[in-house]
Design a protein around this motif. Structure first.
Motif, PDB file in Angstrom:
ATOM      1  N   TRP A  28       0.525  -0.943  -0.045  1.00  0.00           N
ATOM      2  CA  TRP A  28      -0.178  -0.147  -0.104  1.00  0.00           C
ATOM      3  C   TRP A  28       0.852   1.289  -0.307  1.00  0.00           C
ATOM      4  CZ3 TRP A  28      -4.973   1.117  -0.782  1.00  0.00           C
ATOM      5  CH2 TRP A  28      -5.866   0.183  -0.961  1.00  0.00           C
ATOM      6  N   PHE A  29       1.536   1.287   0.634  1.00  0.00           N
ATOM      7  CA  PHE A  29       2.645   2.583   1.091  1.00  0.00           C
ATOM      8  C   PHE A  29       4.002   2.633  -0.471  1.00  0.00           C
ATOM      9  CE2 PHE A  29       7.359   3.910   1.099  1.00  0.00           C
ATOM     10  CZ  PHE A  29       6.783   5.579   2.210  1.00  0.00           C
ATOM     11  N   LEU A  30       3.689   1.423  -1.124  1.00  0.00           N
ATOM     12  CA  LEU A  30       4.646   2.010  -2.636  1.00  0.00           C
ATOM     13  C   LEU A  30       3.807   2.054  -3.556  1.00  0.00           C
ATOM     14  CD1 LEU A  30       6.711  -1.190  -2.176  1.00  0.00           C
ATOM     15  CD2 LEU A  30       8.070   1.208  -1.882  1.00  0.00           C
ATOM     16  N   ALA A  31       2.097   1.530  -3.724  1.00  0.00           N
ATOM     17  CA  ALA A  31       1.378   1.648  -4.350  1.00  0.00           C
ATOM     18  C   ALA A  31       0.810   3.464  -4.367  1.00  0.00           C
ATOM     19  CB  ALA A  31       0.109   1.089  -4.377  1.00  0.00           C
ATOM     20  N   LEU A  32       1.132   4.363  -2.849  1.00  0.00           N
ATOM     21  CA  LEU A  32      -0.253   5.238  -2.615  1.00  0.00           C
ATOM     22  C   LEU A  32       1.047   5.789  -3.237  1.00  0.00           C
ATOM     23  CD1 LEU A  32      -0.886   4.911   0.447  1.00  0.00           C
ATOM     24  CD2 LEU A  32      -2.936   5.660  -1.377  1.00  0.00           C
ATOM     25  N   GLN A  33       3.060   5.956  -3.023  1.00  0.00           N
ATOM     26  CA  GLN A  33       3.649   6.116  -3.704  1.00  0.00           C
ATOM     27  C   GLN A  33       4.000   7.125  -5.499  1.00  0.00           C
ATOM     28  OE1 GLN A  33       7.398   5.291  -2.091  1.00  0.00           O
ATOM     29  NE2 GLN A  33       7.413   5.773  -0.697  1.00  0.00           N
ATOM     30  N   PHE A  34       3.507   5.637  -6.418  1.00  0.00           N
ATOM     31  CA  PHE A  34       2.993   5.748  -7.431  1.00  0.00           C
ATOM     32  C   PHE A  34       1.447   6.699  -7.714  1.00  0.00           C
ATOM     33  CE2 PHE A  34       6.695   2.423  -7.090  1.00  0.00           C
ATOM     34  CZ  PHE A  34       7.367   3.407  -7.948  1.00  0.00           C
ATOM     35  N   GLY A  86      -0.094   4.676 -12.457  1.00  0.00           N
ATOM     36  CA  GLY A  86      -1.196   4.828 -12.158  1.00  0.00           C
ATOM     37  C   GLY A  86      -2.072   2.994 -11.997  1.00  0.00           C
ATOM     38  N   VAL A  87      -1.901   2.786 -12.901  1.00  0.00           N
ATOM     39  CA  VAL A  87      -2.747   1.338 -13.659  1.00  0.00           C
ATOM     40  C   VAL A  87      -1.795   0.068 -12.030  1.00  0.00           C
ATOM     41  CG1 VAL A  87      -2.567  -1.053 -15.095  1.00  0.00           C
ATOM     42  CG2 VAL A  87      -3.515   1.526 -15.230  1.00  0.00           C
ATOM     43  N   ALA A  88      -0.085  -0.157 -13.029  1.00  0.00           N
ATOM     44  CA  ALA A  88       0.236  -0.339 -11.702  1.00  0.00           C
ATOM     45  C   ALA A  88       0.343  -0.413 -10.347  1.00  0.00           C
ATOM     46  CB  ALA A  88       1.751  -0.035 -11.520  1.00  0.00           C
ATOM     47  N   ALA A  89      -0.015   1.303  -9.859  1.00  0.00           N
ATOM     48  CA  ALA A  89      -0.194   0.648  -8.225  1.00  0.00           C
ATOM     49  C   ALA A  89      -1.401  -0.192  -7.717  1.00  0.00           C
ATOM     50  CB  ALA A  89      -0.514   2.765  -7.830  1.00  0.00           C
ATOM     51  N   VAL A  90      -2.420   0.347  -8.743  1.00  0.00           N
ATOM     52  CA  VAL A  90      -3.698  -0.214  -8.246  1.00  0.00           C
ATOM     53  C   VAL A  90      -3.046  -2.233  -8.573  1.00  0.00           C
ATOM     54  CG1 VAL A  90      -6.418  -1.091  -9.003  1.00  0.00           C
ATOM     55  CG2 VAL A  90      -5.273   1.281  -8.953  1.00  0.00           C
ATOM     56  N   LEU A  91      -2.608  -2.831  -9.218  1.00  0.00           N
ATOM     57  CA  LEU A  91      -2.305  -3.608  -9.552  1.00  0.00           C
ATOM     58  C   LEU A  91      -1.839  -3.852  -8.182  1.00  0.00           C
ATOM     59  CD1 LEU A  91      -1.333  -4.171 -12.914  1.00  0.00           C
ATOM     60  CD2 LEU A  91      -3.110  -5.148 -12.007  1.00  0.00           C
ATOM     61  N   LEU A  92      -0.472  -3.362  -7.325  1.00  0.00           N
ATOM     62  CA  LEU A  92      -0.032  -3.535  -6.761  1.00  0.00           C
ATOM     63  C   LEU A  92      -1.040  -3.964  -5.007  1.00  0.00           C
ATOM     64  CD1 LEU A  92       2.922  -1.439  -6.937  1.00  0.00           C
ATOM     65  CD2 LEU A  92       3.096  -3.771  -7.041  1.00  0.00           C
ATOM     66  N   VAL A  93      -1.567  -3.470  -4.897  1.00  0.00           N
ATOM     67  CA  VAL A  93      -2.663  -3.701  -3.974  1.00  0.00           C
ATOM     68  C   VAL A  93      -3.770  -4.295  -3.720  1.00  0.00           C
ATOM     69  CG1 VAL A  93      -2.149  -1.533  -2.831  1.00  0.00           C
ATOM     70  CG2 VAL A  93      -4.474  -1.681  -4.023  1.00  0.00           C
ATOM     71  N   ILE A  94      -3.925  -5.254  -5.212  1.00  0.00           N
ATOM     72  CA  ILE A  94      -4.760  -6.306  -5.416  1.00  0.00           C
ATOM     73  C   ILE A  94      -4.143  -7.482  -3.975  1.00  0.00           C
ATOM     74  CG2 ILE A  94      -5.616  -7.983  -6.844  1.00  0.00           C
ATOM     75  CD1 ILE A  94      -6.333  -5.720  -8.478  1.00  0.00           C
ATOM     76  N   ALA A 133       4.350  -4.962 -10.428  1.00  0.00           N
ATOM     77  CA  ALA A 133       5.585  -4.103 -10.203  1.00  0.00           C
ATOM     78  C   ALA A 133       6.733  -4.341 -11.400  1.00  0.00           C
ATOM     79  CB  ALA A 133       6.533  -5.180  -9.160  1.00  0.00           C
ATOM     80  N   THR A 134       6.335  -5.319 -12.197  1.00  0.00           N
ATOM     81  CA  THR A 134       7.015  -5.462 -13.891  1.00  0.00           C
ATOM     82  C   THR A 134       6.503  -4.067 -15.015  1.00  0.00           C
ATOM     83  OG1 THR A 134       5.189  -7.253 -14.589  1.00  0.00           O
ATOM     84  CG2 THR A 134       7.144  -7.964 -13.798  1.00  0.00           C
ATOM     85  N   THR A 135       5.168  -4.007 -14.850  1.00  0.00           N
ATOM     86  CA  THR A 135       5.126  -2.652 -15.013  1.00  0.00           C
ATOM     87  C   THR A 135       6.020  -1.580 -14.980  1.00  0.00           C
ATOM     88  OG1 THR A 135       2.859  -3.573 -15.636  1.00  0.00           O
ATOM     89  CG2 THR A 135       2.890  -1.036 -15.916  1.00  0.00           C
ATOM     90  N   LEU A 136       6.163  -0.902 -13.435  1.00  0.00           N
ATOM     91  CA  LEU A 136       7.204  -0.369 -13.520  1.00  0.00           C
ATOM     92  C   LEU A 136       8.430  -0.409 -13.563  1.00  0.00           C
ATOM     93  CD1 LEU A 136       4.651   0.154  -9.359  1.00  0.00           C
ATOM     94  CD2 LEU A 136       4.823   1.990 -11.385  1.00  0.00           C
ATOM     95  N   MET A 137       8.864  -1.492 -13.701  1.00  0.00           N
ATOM     96  CA  MET A 137       9.924  -2.368 -13.760  1.00  0.00           C
ATOM     97  C   MET A 137      10.262  -1.402 -14.915  1.00  0.00           C
ATOM     98  SD  MET A 137      10.692  -5.413 -11.910  1.00  0.00           S
ATOM     99  CE  MET A 137      12.864  -5.889 -13.062  1.00  0.00           C
ATOM    100  N   PHE A 138       9.564  -1.016 -16.374  1.00  0.00           N
ATOM    101  CA  PHE A 138       9.945  -1.128 -17.860  1.00  0.00           C
ATOM    102  C   PHE A 138       9.595  -0.031 -17.080  1.00  0.00           C
ATOM    103  CE2 PHE A 138       8.593  -5.156 -19.480  1.00  0.00           C
ATOM    104  CZ  PHE A 138       9.171  -5.314 -19.731  1.00  0.00           C
TER     105      PHE A 138
END
Length: 141
Positions: free
Chosen positions: A11-17, A58-66, A76-81
């Motif tokens: 959640w912390f990382l998702a909120l940052q993104f 934004g999409v990757a942030a949502v994916l991280l919290v599911i 995570a891989t989307t954010l890596m790109f």
């Protein structure tokens, strides 16, 4: 690591993104920096590219919290790109470390999260999630 601590980290990382995504769409300067519309142009990209980066964040942030390994892996891989592009941009433009430390730091973190959520089989990424079998009620006597 406890389940609550792990969930809090995601959640912390998702909120940052998510905040990063919002700042990409913000029309002017933010409390964090100058307007991304100007920054992207200074970096050599078209101004509209900030919307692409913001949407991916934004999409990757949502994916991280599911709470599903597959969605967290994809987030995570989307954010890596996205972060690979950010790190490369900072290097090519000789941005000072004070302004560009966050991208490589987050890239390493997302790499760790991608590895932690690595699918057992690549085909699992493409399959629809399986639902548990339906419970049948016991007849009452």
């Amino acid at each position: 690591m406890s389940k609550h601590l792990k969930t809090g980290l995601y959640w912390f990382l998702a909120l940052q993104f998510a905040l990063g995504a919002v700042t990409k769409y913000w029309p002017g300067d933010t409390i964090f920096s100058t307007a991304y519309s100007a920054k992207f142009v200074d970096w050599g990209y078209p101004s509209w590219m900030r919307f692409v980066a913001g949407a991916l964040e934004g999409v990757a942030a949502v994916l991280l919290v599911i709470p599903d390994r597959r969605t967290r892996f994809l987030g995570a891989t989307t954010l890596m790109f996205v972060l690979t592009g950010a790190v490369t941009t900072h290097i090519v433009n000789h941005d000072p470390a004070v302004e560009s430390w966050a991208a490589p730091t987050h890239l390493v973190i997302m790499g760790i999260l991608a590895l932690a959520n690595w699918p057992a089989d690549w085909r699992h990424l493409l399959q629809a999630p399986t639902l548990p079998p339906a419970r049948t009620p016991h007849p009452t006597k």
